[in-house]
Design a protein around this motif. Structure first.
Motif, mmCIF file in Angstrom:
data_model
loop_
_atom_site.group_PDB
_atom_site.id
_atom_site.type_symbol
_atom_site.label_atom_id
_atom_site.label_comp_id
_atom_site.label_asym_id
_atom_site.label_seq_id
_atom_site.Cartn_x
_atom_site.Cartn_y
_atom_site.Cartn_z
ATOM 1 N N THR A 161 0.854 -0.870 -0.300
ATOM 2 C CA THR A 161 0.084 0.053 -0.257
ATOM 3 C C THR A 161 0.781 0.958 -0.126
ATOM 4 O OG1 THR A 161 -2.012 -0.917 0.933
ATOM 5 C CG2 THR A 161 -1.831 1.203 1.447
ATOM 6 N N GLU A 162 2.217 1.054 1.245
ATOM 7 C CA GLU A 162 2.644 2.690 1.238
ATOM 8 C C GLU A 162 3.355 3.131 -0.425
ATOM 9 O OE1 GLU A 162 4.525 2.178 5.867
ATOM 10 O OE2 GLU A 162 5.260 1.162 3.847
ATOM 11 N N ILE A 205 5.535 -0.459 -10.842
ATOM 12 C CA ILE A 205 4.080 -0.712 -10.206
ATOM 13 C C ILE A 205 3.595 -2.132 -10.586
ATOM 14 C CG2 ILE A 205 2.202 -0.087 -12.075
ATOM 15 C CD1 ILE A 205 1.545 1.172 -8.617
ATOM 16 N N THR A 206 4.269 -2.656 -11.875
ATOM 17 C CA THR A 206 3.589 -3.629 -12.133
ATOM 18 C C THR A 206 4.736 -4.997 -11.699
ATOM 19 O OG1 THR A 206 3.790 -2.913 -14.378
ATOM 20 C CG2 THR A 206 3.684 -5.335 -13.807
ATOM 21 N N GLU A 207 6.223 -4.040 -10.685
ATOM 22 C CA GLU A 207 6.200 -5.323 -10.503
ATOM 23 C C GLU A 207 5.740 -5.410 -8.934
ATOM 24 O OE1 GLU A 207 10.858 -3.631 -9.576
ATOM 25 O OE2 GLU A 207 10.783 -4.216 -11.295
ATOM 26 N N LEU A 208 5.483 -5.113 -8.633
ATOM 27 C CA LEU A 208 4.173 -4.945 -6.912
ATOM 28 C C LEU A 208 3.275 -6.443 -6.990
ATOM 29 C CD1 LEU A 208 3.360 -1.494 -5.553
ATOM 30 C CD2 LEU A 208 5.234 -3.125 -5.561
ATOM 31 N N LEU A 209 2.851 -6.614 -8.403
ATOM 32 C CA LEU A 209 2.198 -7.857 -8.647
ATOM 33 C C LEU A 209 2.834 -9.213 -7.656
ATOM 34 C CD1 LEU A 209 0.590 -7.047 -12.310
ATOM 35 C CD2 LEU A 209 -1.120 -7.159 -9.401
ATOM 36 N N ASN A 210 3.880 -9.232 -8.377
ATOM 37 C CA ASN A 210 4.663 -10.642 -7.542
ATOM 38 C C ASN A 210 5.035 -10.459 -6.008
ATOM 39 O OD1 ASN A 210 5.386 -10.797 -10.724
ATOM 40 N ND2 ASN A 210 7.195 -9.458 -10.702
ATOM 41 N N PHE A 241 -6.178 -9.476 -2.409
ATOM 42 C CA PHE A 241 -6.877 -8.972 -3.836
ATOM 43 C C PHE A 241 -6.787 -8.017 -3.866
ATOM 44 C CE2 PHE A 241 -10.925 -9.160 -5.816
ATOM 45 C CZ PHE A 241 -11.025 -9.907 -6.723
ATOM 46 N N GLU A 242 -7.316 -6.271 -3.619
ATOM 47 C CA GLU A 242 -7.362 -5.593 -3.707
ATOM 48 C C GLU A 242 -6.584 -4.536 -3.859
ATOM 49 O OE1 GLU A 242 -10.198 -2.088 -0.286
ATOM 50 O OE2 GLU A 242 -11.349 -4.181 -1.628
ATOM 51 N N GLU A 243 -5.220 -4.936 -3.343
ATOM 52 C CA GLU A 243 -3.880 -4.228 -3.570
ATOM 53 C C GLU A 243 -3.690 -4.876 -5.005
ATOM 54 O OE1 GLU A 243 -1.636 -3.570 0.383
ATOM 55 O OE2 GLU A 243 -1.821 -5.863 -0.786
ATOM 56 N N GLN A 244 -3.813 -5.873 -4.996
ATOM 57 C CA GLN A 244 -3.966 -6.528 -6.830
ATOM 58 C C GLN A 244 -4.502 -5.471 -8.461
ATOM 59 O OE1 GLN A 244 -4.616 -10.868 -7.323
ATOM 60 N NE2 GLN A 244 -2.816 -11.156 -6.514
ATOM 61 N N LEU A 245 -5.677 -4.920 -7.619
ATOM 62 C CA LEU A 245 -6.955 -4.512 -8.219
ATOM 63 C C LEU A 245 -6.370 -2.852 -8.124
ATOM 64 C CD1 LEU A 245 -10.237 -5.390 -7.132
ATOM 65 C CD2 LEU A 245 -9.448 -5.968 -8.860
#
Length: 656
Positions: A6-7, A28-33, A39-43
């Motif tokens: 989130t931060e 931002i894309t790297e955060l998906l790893n 789930f909400e953070e993925q969104l």
């Protein structure tokens, strides 16, 4: 401990708002790893990915498209009912809305607003960054929607549009205060566009210059190239085509360094515009075809359609009407699938060609479609242009009162916008038509008005229109010295760098003047001058593949040959004219030529008697009636020189 997901989302979001789009997308894309991502953070991450992809696509990045952006945001929208975070719902819906605008899904764009706005209004005001960002996004989105209603066949009231413009200005100040640079840029672009719509071109330019300074502050070359494109279009709107060209040449250097072919395609498109407006049609086609090839490689169908449209315009300007319609209809078919901003100018282009081919009622129908959107956008310059073009068609239909009414309404609008080029053009039409109706005093009054409105103008097109109108007034004088002055002015225009269609118009008016002098004086020197100018017309038609003009010029040459008792050459010219008309499916012209061929025998017999009687040239002219042919060609030449109004007039041209 490393920062939480989130931060990191919050940090990257702030980074992107200062124009650092590529790095933001990578991070931002790297955060998906991250294993701990919810789930909400993925969104949330997917919302930002969609946002950054859309922004990069709008700048012309090769890797990303609006469809990519839409695919990502759709994954989020599918889960809206499961989302508890109101801010996530709002931002996801706004991103979905304006991405749909970019791909021409107007209904979905309005549906998105109706979904998120009640939720945004229900939130408790706060100074939290996430709340302020929602407000910033809403400022640029909500304020543009009343103008977009034109694309779904609806109209917004003038009050709604005034309220929207006020909202844009409030939003720009809000974004400046809260350091939302990219949203501020979008709002400034929208403000400049609406100022242009309303006819306040100087204010629009001032806003765009200010916008350029904001963009420079980012230090981002990709963003700077967008700013150059934006500013160049503003200069085009002021008819400063040299400045337009210089800025795009500067942009081209940056784009070639960045290496994105989609950005390169934009440069090619705009440089093609420059060559088109100055009459260098081969160069224009070269650049448009380069642009077309890139969009074809990337399967960018809408941009491909705009390039097709411009190639059609070059064919129109060079008189190849069959080819022009072919490209216009191909573009229209693509536009009907995705009704992007500015697609409606295709209606004006098609109408212009149909006017020349004599399909006047069909041309008016296309102009009606154009007018509906122009009025919905409240685009004053566009409304004026449509009115004028309708007036030209009614003149061609033989309804002068209706023609005058429409052209005068168009003039009334451009007088408010202070567009000297359009003022001079409308007044020039009115002067010409009044002279043809023998309303000489009215024409002189209009010419005085023209001189008053363009006094001191440095715009070359304005000077050309003034000189042309002056020559028309003098040409209709009964005084020989005035007609000599008119001939001099027409000859001066021929020596200047004027567009092809204007050149044709000048040559035809000059031929009309010389025909009058020939009939009055019986001096064969005037016949020699006419022959010289007709050969120039023929060379122009052949050089530019202008089949209609070539056929008409050959018919004229046939009549000139008859004047000189050369019936064999007259036959040859008509045979060639018929062959060209048949090859290019000009059926109406084929019928006209057949009539000329039928009359040829009768005229030859009458002229034979005149030759035996050694009758003067004026007697032969009564048999051949050259002035009717020149008048017919001249009437069909009352068309605009360049079909281009869409520069500087695109809302939401960038967003992040």
């Amino acid at each position: 401990m490393p920062p939480s997901v989130t931060e990191e989302i919050s940090r990257i979001s702030d980074l992107s708002l200062n124009g650092n789009f590529l790095n933001s997308l990578d991070e931002i894309t790297e955060l998906l790893n991250r294993k701990e991502i919810t789930f909400e953070e993925q969104l949330w991450v997917k919302v930002f990915i969609a946002e950054y992809m859309g922004g990069l696509a709008s700048l012309g990045h090769d890797t990303y498209s609006f469809q990519d952006s839409l695919d990502y945001i759709q994954e989020v929208v599918e889960h809206l009912d499961e989302i508890k975070d109101s801010f996530l719902k709002i931002q996801a819906t706004i991103v979905s809305g304006y991405t749909n605008i970019y791909v021409g899904n107007w209904k979905e764009a309005f549906d998105a607003f109706n979904k998120y706005k009640p939720l945004l209004d229900s939130l408790e005001p706060s100074s939290d960054r996430i709340y302020l960002k929602c407000l910033a996004m809403n400022y640029f989105y909500e304020s543009s929607l009343p103008y977009f209603r034109a694309y779904i066949g609806e109209k917004s009231s003038l009050r709604d549009k005034m309220r929207s413009f006020k909202q844009m200005k409030e939003g720009e100040k809000f974004c400046e205060k809260n350091d939302f640079l990219v949203y501020r840029v979008t709002l400034m672009n929208n403000i400049a566009t609406i100022q242009y719509y309303s006819g306040n071109r100087k204010a629009s330019m001032k806003t765009r210059l200010k916008l350029m300074e904001v963009i420079k502050s980012t230090g981002n070359k990709m963003y700077y190239s967008f700013g150059l494109d934006n500013l160049a279009d503003a200069y085009y709107g002021l008819h400063d085509y040299k400045k337009f060209y210089d800025l795009h040449k500067e942009r081209l250097v940056i784009v070639e360094e960045l290496g994105h072919r989609n950005m390169l395609a934009t440069s090619y498109y705009k440089i093609g515009e420059y060559y088109s407006v100055i009459g260098s049609y081969n160069e224009a086609l070269d650049y448009y075809n380069k642009c077309l090839g890139i969009h074809q490689d990337f399967n960018r169908r809408t941009k491909f359609a705009f390039a097709k449209q411009k190639i059609g315009t070059v064919h129109y300007l060079t008189g190849n009407l069959t080819k022009a319609l072919e490209f216009y209809y191909e573009a229209l078919e693509l536009f009907e699938k995705n009704k992007m901003q500015n697609y409606h100018f295709i209606f004006a282009d098609i109408a212009t060609v149909l006017q020349l081919t004599g399909e006047l009622d069909d041309a008016l129908q296309y102009l009606d479609q154009l007018m509906q959107i122009q009025e919905g956008l409240q685009d004053q310059t566009g409304i004026s242009t449509a009115l004028t073009e309708q007036g030209l068609i009614y003149w061609q239909k033989g309804l002068p009162e209706k023609a005058f009414e429409l052209i005068e309404r168009g003039l009334e609008i451009v007088l408010k916008t202070e567009d000297e080029v359009k003022i001079s053009l409308n007044l020039s039409y009115l002067i010409q038509f009044n002279l043809e109706l023998n309303n000489v005093e009215k024409a002189k009054q209009l010419f005085e008005s023209l001189e008053q409105h363009i006094k001191g103008s440095k715009i070359i097109q304005v000077k050309h229109n003034h000189k042309f109108s002056n020559a028309l007034i003098l040409k209709n004088s009964s005084e020989e010295r005035d007609r000599i002055k008119a001939e001099v002015l027409f000859e001066q225009l021929l020596e200047e760098d004027i567009p092809y269609s204007f050149l044709v118009k000048v040559l035809l008016q000059l031929c009309t003047l010389l025909l009058y002098d020939l009939e009055e004086s019986n001096n064969p020197e005037f016949l020699e001058k006419i022959n010289k100018h007709v050969i120039t017309l023929q060379n122009l038609a052949e050089k530019n593949s202008s089949h209609i003009l070539l056929v008409e010029t050959l018919e004229l040459k046939a009549q000139l040959a008859l004047i000189e008792f050369d019936s064999e050459s007259a036959k040859e010219h008509l045979i060639r004219a018929q062959s060209i008309a048949q090859e290019n499916n000009l059926d109406k012209m084929v019928l006209e030529i057949l009539k000329h061929q039928e009359n040829l025998t009768k005229q030859s017999i009458e002229l034979k008697k005149l030759e035996q009687d050694k009758s003067p040239i004026s007697s032969r002219m009564k048999v051949v009636r050259l002035e009717d042919t020149v008048g017919s060609i001249r009437k069909s030449s009352l068309t605009k020189t360049v079909s281009r109004e869409e520069v500087s007039k695109k809302l939401l041209s960038i967003q992040i």
